[in-house]
Design an enzyme around this catalytic site. Structure first.
Site, short mmCIF file in Angstrom:
data_model
loop_
_atom_site.label_atom_id
_atom_site.label_comp_id
_atom_site.label_asym_id
_atom_site.label_seq_id
_atom_site.Cartn_x
_atom_site.Cartn_y
_atom_site.Cartn_z
N LYS A 104 0.85 -1.20 0.00
CA LYS A 104 0.00 0.00 0.00
C LYS A 104 0.89 1.24 0.00
O LYS A 104 1.76 1.39 0.84
CB LYS A 104 -0.90 0.01 1.24
CG LYS A 104 -2.32 -0.46 1.00
CD LYS A 104 -3.18 -0.15 2.21
CE LYS A 104 -4.62 -0.58 1.97
NZ LYS A 104 -5.46 -0.25 3.16
O1 G3P Z 1 -8.83 0.23 4.00
C1 G3P Z 1 -9.04 1.55 4.45
C2 G3P Z 1 -9.95 1.53 5.62
O2 G3P Z 1 -9.41 0.72 6.64
C3 G3P Z 1 -10.25 2.90 6.17
O3 G3P Z 1 -11.44 2.79 6.85
O4 G3P Z 1 -13.15 3.40 8.53
O5 G3P Z 1 -10.75 4.17 8.81
O6 G3P Z 1 -12.20 5.16 7.02
P1 G3P Z 1 -11.90 3.94 7.85
#
Ligand code: G3P
Length: 217
Positions: free
Chosen positions: A84
């Site tokens: 990533k």
């Molecule tokens: O893969 C990206 C994800 O983990 C982000 O999620 O809920 O932190 O916006 P969030």
């Protein structure tokens, strides 16, 4: 449409793998911190042994050279590891160099169609628009997915869109309808997608009627 599980928690990955619904895993520094596994390489290796598919691991470095150096190390953990890379100028340079090295990349922290297109042009194998975080600021996260899907289809761009930052089951359905190749979801969303009150009511009725029939003289 494929589902990946968005976590570094082994027990959740085991549950998802057992039900056959996921074909990959994505992690990020926050998810690894939440899982409390300080030995990142060991955690990722364990995940790779559970999942027969791509496992994303994010670099921490912010310069191209730091990102590429980390990526080379992470790629040694397991052939399933995908690196990533954050969508910044240095990240684009790292994506380009890693493409030349044959190391797969997932461009992350994508919040606009423009960012996604640039990352794909740099050579990213996966593009991760964060739809939940866009919705959180009253933007339309799924519009980015739909535009990227249309552009990639129109121009034969082979990068795959991973809809990320999923907040609820309708984000999964909306991502599938918008043309995302993959949605990466927390286990909580999987659980919500499985459950429906009418299923519970219907199952209870079936079992009650069955028992009634079995007990008839
Ligand atoms: O893969 C990206 C994800 O983990 C982000 O999620 O809920 O932190 O916006 P969030």
């Amino acid at each position: 449409m494929k589902l990946y599980l968005d976590t570094a928690e082994i027990n959740l990955i085991e549950k998802a793998v057992a039900s056959g619904i996921i074909s990959g895993v994505t992690t990020n520094p926050s998810l690894l911190a939440k899982a409390g596994q300080k030995d990142v390489a060991q955690t990722i290796k364990a995940i790779c042994q559970l999942v027969d598919g791509p496992v994303s691991l994010e670099v921490i470095g912010l310069s191209k050279d730091e990102m590429v150096q980390e990526a080379k190390e992470y790629a040694q953990i397991d052939p399933r590891v995908v690196i990533k890379i954050p969508m910044i100028h240095e990240g684009l340079k790292a994506i380009k160099e890693l493409k030349e090295l044959g190391i797969k990349t997932n461009a992350t922290l994508i919040f606009s169609t423009g960012q996604g297109l640039l990352a794909a042009l740099a050579g990213a194998d996966y593009i991760s628009p964060f739809i939940g975080r866009l919705d959180d600021i009253s933007a339309e996260g799924l519009d980015v997915v739909a535009e990227l899907a249309q552009i990639f289809d129109l121009h034969g761009i082979e990068s795959e869109i991973i809809a990320a930052s999923i907040r609820h089951p309708r984000h999964v359905i909306g991502s599938a309808l918008a043309g995302a190749h993959i949605a990466t979801v927390p286990w909580k969303i999987v659980d919500q997608m499985v459950k429906h009150p009418l299923t519970d009511i219907g199952l209870e009725k079936f079992l009650a009627d069955w028992e009634k029939m079995k007990n008839q003289n």
